[in-house]
Enzyme design. Structure first.
Site, PDB file in Angstrom:
ATOM      1  N   ASN A  95       0.821  -1.211   0.000  1.00 29.51           N
ATOM      2  CA  ASN A  95       0.000   0.000   0.000  1.00 29.51           C
ATOM      3  C   ASN A  95       0.859   1.265   0.000  1.00 29.51           C
ATOM      4  OD1 ASN A  95      -2.414   1.534   0.126  1.00 29.51           O
ATOM      5  ND2 ASN A  95      -3.367  -0.013   1.433  1.00 29.51           N
ATOM      6  N   HIS A 125      24.550  -0.064   9.937  1.00 30.18           N
ATOM      7  CA  HIS A 125      25.725   0.798  10.005  1.00 30.18           C
ATOM      8  C   HIS A 125      26.475   0.519  11.300  1.00 30.18           C
ATOM      9  CE1 HIS A 125      24.217   3.199   6.626  1.00 30.18           C
ATOM     10  NE2 HIS A 125      23.036   3.033   7.177  1.00 30.18           N
ATOM     11  N   GLY A 151      -0.121  -0.884   9.335  1.00 28.00           N
ATOM     12  CA  GLY A 151       0.382   0.438   8.985  1.00 28.00           C
ATOM     13  C   GLY A 151       1.478   0.930   9.914  1.00 28.00           C
ATOM     14  N   ALA A 169      -0.283  -2.512  13.852  1.00 28.71           N
ATOM     15  CA  ALA A 169       0.127  -1.187  13.387  1.00 28.71           C
ATOM     16  C   ALA A 169       1.081  -0.523  14.369  1.00 28.71           C
ATOM     17  CB  ALA A 169      -1.110  -0.315  13.193  1.00 28.71           C
ATOM     18  N   ILE A 174      12.212  -6.123  15.775  1.00 24.44           N
ATOM     19  CA  ILE A 174      13.672  -6.187  15.878  1.00 24.44           C
ATOM     20  C   ILE A 174      14.177  -7.624  15.998  1.00 24.44           C
ATOM     21  CG2 ILE A 174      13.839  -3.886  16.882  1.00 24.44           C
ATOM     22  CD1 ILE A 174      14.305  -5.260  19.616  1.00 24.44           C
ATOM     23  N   ARG A 175      13.248  -8.581  16.156  1.00 25.20           N
ATOM     24  CA  ARG A 175      13.653  -9.993  16.235  1.00 25.20           C
ATOM     25  C   ARG A 175      12.606 -10.846  15.528  1.00 25.20           C
ATOM     26  NH1 ARG A 175      12.346  -8.479  21.513  1.00 25.20           N
ATOM     27  NH2 ARG A 175      14.559  -8.236  21.955  1.00 25.20           N
ATOM     28  N   LYS A 189       6.248  -8.076  20.000  1.00 23.46           N
ATOM     29  CA  LYS A 189       6.184  -9.367  20.693  1.00 23.46           C
ATOM     30  C   LYS A 189       4.883 -10.077  20.339  1.00 23.46           C
ATOM     31  CE  LYS A 189       8.636  -7.529  24.707  1.00 23.46           C
ATOM     32  NZ  LYS A 189       8.531  -7.191  26.137  1.00 23.46           N
TER      33      LYS A 189
END
Length: 199
Positions: A95, A125, A151, A169, A174-175, A189
């Site tokens: 979308n 980085h 979203g 949303a 991160i995992r 989670k």
């Protein structure tokens, strides 16, 4: 010979692209890499100004995403680094307003839905400022089949999201997140397991 064809034959570009795809340290700021991304920006501009129902929209999407299924649908505006490092299966829908930094490879399973303003990052980085000025690296992102990514979700480098999973949303992933669940939050989670058809 077009500028893109000329760049494709450049050994330095090919070496940096190889290193990027393999998760090695690479230099994204060589003149050749910048020129390559400039060619992608030309395609993005064509996509992002194309009228919704024009046949040319499907054609430019296929040119921008040559390693994705031909029926992948991307709502403009859309932004990416390379396009050729996005591997989206049949029936994938992306979308409005999504950004994909795809150097490390973004793999999206069939019939997955991606809501507005989702950001998918494969680039990393160094924490050290001196090193950060010289190199970066990438880790691939894998999103399973028949997922729904809500979203304003952010998906970080190296993450795998299992099949049929819903990401709420605003989440920051991160995992890894397993298949057949609802997951949400920052950090994201699992909040609910789902019993559903796995075919």
């Amino acid at each position: 010979m077009t500028r893109k064809e000329e760049l494709e034959q450049n050994p330095r570009l090919q070496e940096e692209l190889r290193r990027m795809a393999n998760g090695e340290h690479y230099d994204a700021h060589t003149p050749e890499m910048r020129a390559w991304r400039d060619e992608v920006k030309k395609l993005l501009r064509r996509l992002n100004i194309t009228e919704y129902h024009e046949e040319s929209m499907a054609a430019v999407t296929r040119e921008l995403l040559p390693n994705s299924a031909p029926d992948v649908f991307v709502e403009p505006p859309f932004y990416c680094d390379y396009g050729s490092r996005i591997f989206a299966g049949e029936g994938v829908f992306v979308n409005f307003g999504c950004t994909v930094l795809d150097g490390g490879g973004v793999y999206i399973g069939r019939k997955t839905l991606i809501a507005p303003n989702v950001c998918i990052y494969t680039s990393e980085h160094p924490v050290d400022a001196d090193e950060r000025a010289v190199w970066e690296n990438c880790r691939p992102v894998h999103i399973g089949e028949r997922c729904w990514i809500g979203g304003n979700v952010t998906i970080c480098p190296g993450v795998t999201i299992g099949d049929r999973t819903v990401i709420g949303a605003g989440s920051v992933v991160i995992r890894d997140i397993p298949s057949d669940c609802v997951a949400a939050g920052n950090p994201c989670k699992v909040v609910k397991r789902l019993k559903q058809d796995q075919t």
